[in-house]
Design a protein around this motif. Sequence first.
Motif, mmCIF file in Angstrom:
data_model
loop_
_atom_site.group_PDB
_atom_site.id
_atom_site.type_symbol
_atom_site.label_atom_id
_atom_site.label_comp_id
_atom_site.label_asym_id
_atom_site.label_seq_id
_atom_site.Cartn_x
_atom_site.Cartn_y
_atom_site.Cartn_z
ATOM 1 N N GLY A 23 73.612 -2.732 50.015
ATOM 2 C CA GLY A 23 72.666 -3.566 50.740
ATOM 3 C C GLY A 23 71.777 -2.781 51.677
ATOM 4 N N THR A 24 70.643 -3.386 51.996
ATOM 5 C CA THR A 24 69.737 -2.862 53.018
ATOM 6 C C THR A 24 69.323 -4.023 53.912
ATOM 7 O OG1 THR A 24 67.671 -3.242 51.814
ATOM 8 C CG2 THR A 24 68.853 -1.180 51.351
ATOM 9 N N GLU A 25 68.458 -3.728 54.849
ATOM 10 C CA GLU A 25 67.959 -4.798 55.719
ATOM 11 C C GLU A 25 67.133 -5.823 54.945
ATOM 12 O OE1 GLU A 25 65.561 -2.873 58.642
ATOM 13 O OE2 GLU A 25 64.087 -2.127 57.184
ATOM 14 N N ASN A 26 66.716 -5.472 53.731
ATOM 15 C CA ASN A 26 65.940 -6.393 52.908
ATOM 16 C C ASN A 26 66.818 -7.261 52.013
ATOM 17 O OD1 ASN A 26 63.515 -5.239 53.900
ATOM 18 N ND2 ASN A 26 63.748 -3.542 52.429
ATOM 19 N N SER A 27 68.101 -7.015 52.021
ATOM 20 C CA SER A 27 69.022 -7.780 51.178
ATOM 21 C C SER A 27 69.364 -9.105 51.839
ATOM 22 C CB SER A 27 70.296 -6.982 50.925
ATOM 23 O OG SER A 27 70.016 -5.727 50.349
ATOM 24 N N SER A 28 69.676 -10.074 51.026
ATOM 25 C CA SER A 28 70.030 -11.398 51.551
ATOM 26 C C SER A 28 71.542 -11.573 51.552
ATOM 27 C CB SER A 28 69.388 -12.486 50.693
ATOM 28 O OG SER A 28 69.944 -12.489 49.386
ATOM 29 N N SER A 29 71.999 -12.458 52.398
ATOM 30 C CA SER A 29 73.439 -12.762 52.435
ATOM 31 C C SER A 29 73.884 -13.428 51.143
ATOM 32 C CB SER A 29 73.742 -13.669 53.635
ATOM 33 O OG SER A 29 72.993 -14.884 53.543
ATOM 34 N N GLU A 30 72.945 -14.134 50.479
ATOM 35 C CA GLU A 30 73.303 -14.823 49.231
ATOM 36 C C GLU A 30 73.670 -13.826 48.135
ATOM 37 O OE1 GLU A 30 70.947 -17.489 51.733
ATOM 38 O OE2 GLU A 30 70.611 -15.453 50.961
ATOM 39 N N THR A 31 72.854 -12.770 47.962
ATOM 40 C CA THR A 31 73.164 -11.808 46.903
ATOM 41 C C THR A 31 74.439 -11.033 47.233
ATOM 42 O OG1 THR A 31 71.665 -10.204 47.925
ATOM 43 C CG2 THR A 31 70.792 -11.549 46.123
ATOM 44 N N ARG A 32 74.649 -10.706 48.493
ATOM 45 C CA ARG A 32 75.865 -10.004 48.891
ATOM 46 C C ARG A 32 77.106 -10.861 48.595
ATOM 47 N NH1 ARG A 32 76.710 -5.824 52.559
ATOM 48 N NH2 ARG A 32 74.554 -6.029 53.293
ATOM 49 N N SER A 33 77.000 -12.138 48.930
ATOM 50 C CA SER A 33 78.128 -13.042 48.704
ATOM 51 C C SER A 33 78.407 -13.223 47.210
ATOM 52 C CB SER A 33 77.836 -14.396 49.363
ATOM 53 O OG SER A 33 78.841 -15.335 49.045
ATOM 54 N N ARG A 34 77.334 -13.365 46.408
ATOM 55 C CA ARG A 34 77.524 -13.537 44.954
ATOM 56 C C ARG A 34 78.198 -12.312 44.344
ATOM 57 N NH1 ARG A 34 72.239 -15.879 44.918
ATOM 58 N NH2 ARG A 34 71.339 -13.954 44.079
ATOM 59 N N ALA A 35 77.748 -11.128 44.747
ATOM 60 C CA ALA A 35 78.331 -9.910 44.208
ATOM 61 C C ALA A 35 79.814 -9.806 44.558
ATOM 62 C CB ALA A 35 77.585 -8.692 44.741
ATOM 63 N N LYS A 36 80.158 -10.105 45.801
ATOM 64 C CA LYS A 36 81.552 -10.016 46.224
ATOM 65 C C LYS A 36 82.420 -11.035 45.489
ATOM 66 C CE LYS A 36 84.504 -10.122 50.333
ATOM 67 N NZ LYS A 36 84.549 -10.290 51.809
#
Length: 717
Positions: free
Chosen positions: A423-436
Amino acid sequence: MGHLITVATSLNQWALDFDGNFERIIESIRIAKERGATLRVGPELEITGYGCLDHFLEGDTVLHSWEVLCKVLLSPFCTDIVCDVGMPIIHKNVTYNCRVIIHNRKILLIRPKMWLANDGNYRELRFFTPWAKHRQWEDHYLPRIVQAVTGQTKVPFGDAVISTADTCIGVELCEELFTPASPHILMGLDGVEIFTNSSGSHHELRKLHTRVDLIKEATLKLGGIYLYANQQGCDGDRLYYDGSALIALNGRIIAQGSQFSLSDVEVVSATIDIEDVRAHRARSSRSMQAASAERYHRIEVAMALSDGQMGKVIDSQAIRRFEVSYHTPEEEIALGPACWLWDYLRRSRTQGFFLPLSGGIDSCATAVIVYSMCRLVVEAASRGDDQVIADARRIAGETDGSTYVPSDPKEFANRVFHTSYMGTENSSSETRSRAKQLSQDIGSYHVDLNMDTVVSSVRNLFGLVTGVKPQFRVHGGSSAENLALQNIQARLRMVLAYLFAQLLPWARGKTGGLLVLGSANVDESLRGYLTKYDCSSADVNPIGGISKTDLKKFILYARDAFSLPILDSFINAVPTAELEPITDTYVQADEADMGMTYDELSTFGRLRKVEKCGPYSMFTKLVHEWGTFLSPTQIAEKVKLFFFEYARNRHKMTTLTPSYHAESYSPDDNRFDLRPFLYPSRFPFQFAKIDATVPGLPDRSNTPPEQDRSSKAKADQ
């Protein structure tokens, strides 16, 4: 009535693996004899493996083929059975792709290939010469090592057939079935009743129907038995050979092997009454043509394929009821790339895979394919497949003497599959959550990290050296700054991916390294919508030949077939690279960035490659296909935008990650799509012809003028 048992064999051969290829050939013959077979057919170039490519130009490859053939001839399993084996042979200083027909330590015939595959993925004319002397043969003087085994000095070489005491056998090689004037026609008119076809046919989505139809048609009018043997597995390149060995009788398929399998050897057999062929051929018109047919030289062998006894039983009802099995495209995506990945993993002798998991649908599809591979490994292990179990133990890091057997896909995935959200500062919490959540549901060993400090370091370094610091467009930066800052993130992900792939096993107390998986789909590659040397640069890419449209359908299939409800969230998400800052008024979206939809890209790709269209012919075709909902002007602008972007990004294909070939419009220029990478990207002559044609065409779309202008403006951006 004379009964025949005939077999077609699928083998998972590996280019230049002479020992392994020999063992698999002998195992297939052993199984065939165990079933009472008297004729065994193997896949094309099975001794060397089909995918040797320029190694076919080396004398060593031919020498080692003869050495392996000697071992086959000396095997006790090769007595009292006619075997059709494939290898390259040099005859009068010319190299041919050949079938060698053997029986009881004798070579009956060497049959060279007459029509070579030389388009798409195939370059056979680079390595071999076609046999041009149809229905002719000559003497071939055997190497001394073979003479010592067979007691023969010379054997027939050319276009001839084998005559047994009860029938006649003719040989076709792969591409010869696909040619308009196939050899089986003339052979059948001259009395050949059994046709063998040894093939190296690769998988493409929706392709099996073509192969089956051709085999059925080969004996529907002609009558006869057709034995089709195909290689199965990854031979060492981008292709997956999809097996599906077939036996046809008088236009009906009566036996079929698996299309996708982790097994190294699969034998398909059937018991057939040869009198069925003769009854089918008892037509006056066929007899008139046969009576005037040119003759083939017959090589006689003192044996009968049938035993002349009535003890064997033919299940006629089962033959009549048999239906060919076809996988849906979604199943093909789940199975083909998964089998290819398993072959690549076990033969590269690495300890697993590493995948940058972005939270988007492409990396999601790649992860689910790896999970499908794990499911296939567990299924094969549960059936007692010793080779799969041994490979799984080695890959999972089990020591010698271990009794480990993979029994749960998630548990096995945790051993061999590693994912990371970068992730970077441009990443969203939604994509992080989906990946996890996806990593948890499929069992991968997951690492969640932020790479802002790495990105900032590179950005600050540039500012320190030049005295100016680039900014994103939303912060007032230029297009050049905006693109460069996106590319920094993408390329650093590739660097981090290789770092983690090399060291994650060590961090977990294991040895070895991981293969990095890419996840750029065929449409993005075609459009060039990827950063050169970004995280799409990897060791292998299982989805690089699959369209975005098909990947979405696959995810919907896998959601239910693999019980992964998390996949709903990937389907409903807007595709985005997440390389630019998210604001209240702007969220980066792939289709908006590209200026075209993924469905449109699939159409462009099909017309460009499969239907061989340049800009002007593509435009004229699309005027008919899209004319009811787009004006000629809109269509012209879309076509010109596509070709402009395709041309200026074509250089990226020269470094494209080796990808599983699954689509007929793949832009992979290393094997399949041989085109320049430096174009006159504005295509001035072609675009001018399109522009001159547009005013004379009627607008059937009923599109309001203002909508037409807005579409053009968007395309020009």
